[in-house]
Design an enzyme around this catalytic site. Sequence first.
Site, PDB file in Angstrom:
ATOM      1  N   CYS A  43     -20.949 -12.554  55.462  1.00  0.00           N
ATOM      2  CA  CYS A  43     -20.035 -13.248  54.555  1.00  0.00           C
ATOM      3  C   CYS A  43     -19.977 -12.534  53.205  1.00  0.00           C
ATOM      4  O   CYS A  43     -21.011 -12.300  52.576  1.00  0.00           O
ATOM      5  CB  CYS A  43     -20.495 -14.687  54.361  1.00  0.00           C
ATOM      6  SG  CYS A  43     -19.488 -15.611  53.171  1.00  0.00           S
TER       7      CYS A  43
ATOM      8  N   CYS B  72     -21.630 -18.695  47.447  1.00  0.00           N
ATOM      9  CA  CYS B  72     -21.314 -19.964  48.107  1.00  0.00           C
ATOM     10  C   CYS B  72     -22.577 -20.747  48.427  1.00  0.00           C
ATOM     11  O   CYS B  72     -23.615 -20.177  48.751  1.00  0.00           O
ATOM     12  CB  CYS B  72     -20.534 -19.675  49.391  1.00  0.00           C
ATOM     13  SG  CYS B  72     -20.209 -21.119  50.401  1.00  0.00           S
TER      14      CYS B  72
ATOM     15  N   CYS C 269     -15.072 -18.773  56.858  1.00  0.00           N
ATOM     16  CA  CYS C 269     -16.471 -19.173  56.788  1.00  0.00           C
ATOM     17  C   CYS C 269     -17.116 -18.820  58.119  1.00  0.00           C
ATOM     18  O   CYS C 269     -16.596 -19.190  59.182  1.00  0.00           O
ATOM     19  CB  CYS C 269     -16.603 -20.671  56.513  1.00  0.00           C
ATOM     20  SG  CYS C 269     -18.296 -21.305  56.613  1.00  0.00           S
TER      21      CYS C 269
ATOM     22  N   TYR D 103     -29.953 -47.712  65.703  1.00  0.00           N
ATOM     23  CA  TYR D 103     -28.983 -47.186  64.734  1.00  0.00           C
ATOM     24  C   TYR D 103     -27.893 -46.490  65.533  1.00  0.00           C
ATOM     25  O   TYR D 103     -27.766 -45.276  65.526  1.00  0.00           O
ATOM     26  CB  TYR D 103     -29.637 -46.173  63.797  1.00  0.00           C
ATOM     27  CG  TYR D 103     -30.666 -46.725  62.842  1.00  0.00           C
ATOM     28  CD1 TYR D 103     -30.327 -47.071  61.528  1.00  0.00           C
ATOM     29  CD2 TYR D 103     -31.994 -46.871  63.229  1.00  0.00           C
ATOM     30  CE1 TYR D 103     -31.287 -47.550  60.638  1.00  0.00           C
ATOM     31  CE2 TYR D 103     -32.956 -47.354  62.352  1.00  0.00           C
ATOM     32  CZ  TYR D 103     -32.594 -47.685  61.060  1.00  0.00           C
ATOM     33  OH  TYR D 103     -33.547 -48.159  60.187  1.00  0.00           O
TER      34      TYR D 103
ATOM     35  N   CYS E  69     -32.798 -36.500  61.443  1.00  0.00           N
ATOM     36  CA  CYS E  69     -32.204 -35.377  60.725  1.00  0.00           C
ATOM     37  C   CYS E  69     -33.003 -35.073  59.462  1.00  0.00           C
ATOM     38  O   CYS E  69     -32.607 -34.220  58.664  1.00  0.00           O
ATOM     39  CB  CYS E  69     -30.745 -35.658  60.380  1.00  0.00           C
ATOM     40  SG  CYS E  69     -30.492 -37.128  59.377  1.00  0.00           S
TER      41      CYS E  69
END
Length: 459
Positions: free
Chosen positions: A79, A85, A166, A318, A414
């Site tokens: 990139c 970024c 990207c 959940y 996560c």
Amino acid sequence: MNKQGKCPVVQGQDYEVSITDLGIHGEGIGKVNGFTVFVPGALPGERAEVRIIRVKKSYATGKLVTLKEQTPHRVKPECPVYDQCGGCQISHISYEEQLAIKHHSVVSVIERIAGEDGSLVEPVIPAAHPFGYRNKMAIPAGFVKGVPSLGYYRQGTHDIVPTAFCNIQKEENNELLRFAAEFIRKHSISCYNEKTGKGSLRHVMGRVGDDGKLMVVLITATRDLPCEEEWVREMTEALPFVVSIYHNVQDRKGNVILGKTIRKLYGSDTLKASIGALQFEVSPYSFFQVHKEQAEVLYSKALEFAQLTGKETVIDAYCGTGTISLYLAQKAKHVLGIEIVPAAIEDAKKNAIRNHVENADFIAADAGVIMPKLYKQGTRPDVIVMDPIRAGCSEEVLKAAAGMEPKSIVYVSCGPSTFARDAKILAQMGYQLKKVQPVDMFPQTMHVELVALMSRVKD
């Protein structure tokens, strides 16, 4: 500070720093006379000349000047705006080493926070495609040197770095990015200014479904969409894989991308997307995993850990829009999904009907409140699955889950550190950590997800 109470580094001065670890944002960590220095761009095993640019009470931040010793794991990012970024943090590290770093990070929190044996952590399951995997893009619009531009935010700021692609996005989203960037320049589109609150176009969102089909959402701060007819005509001509175009109005300040007002300009109401054998209809507001291939890996591992034979009752505490619940329903006798957000439960019910799943039910409720009530009413789950937000489970949900005495708890996380915290609490409630399987859901970033199995210790 040193023993004399003086900071051993001075802003503006250069120091030689040996890098020993990575921070949560991928920055190198080293020490100068015992004082912690964070160095973006530096890697463990490297020795660097570092210029101190910011000094705080307990740490300093430095700028990498030159590398005196370089790790063999360093690679050149493809990139062109990688060093500006904030989208990726570790593309300058070989993929094999990225996996090793993520494994180490999970082992560390399991040992340090959960107080468990790090050998319970399996090697990270790699992504088959560590680039070009994101099926969702939400790219901000703004003016750069007076020119309407699209790009990602510069690290730690909301300054836009213009870019034409990207590396971690699906190519359909990159084609949308290039089209939209050219369109807003061609038509002199008024872009939103966060500081003044003036301007119109805020974000361009793309969502890629099955077979490369694309849903586009144009988000403005104004009630009207400048050049609306041109957007639709030119986009559908240039990008024939676009199947849906929406205009969304977000007139409130802040970081929430989508507003409550939305109207369809073209094509289908929803986008078709699948995970394994399950089919979903995705709307602009729907949650859907951004890395479809690894989501299948994650869900399959959760199903494996649940050890279902077709006789079990499962609670998904959940459940969100029901993706994991429906995955589990393939092997369970009955699955009950619980989610506090009513709109998500409505989506879950629709998803069950769409996939002809008749052994899954969904209720909108706080799991910490409803689960004790279900237990009193005679519900006895064999397995409880939990997939909370990054902050982890509330103590009420953990108590409720343990209080229902399932034979096992499958925890999808996560946030490994918050999982480790919750695992320690569950251990005190009679559940033993059996194994932890990290999954690389987001290559080129420091994020890692995991599935863990905890089994009830018999009296």
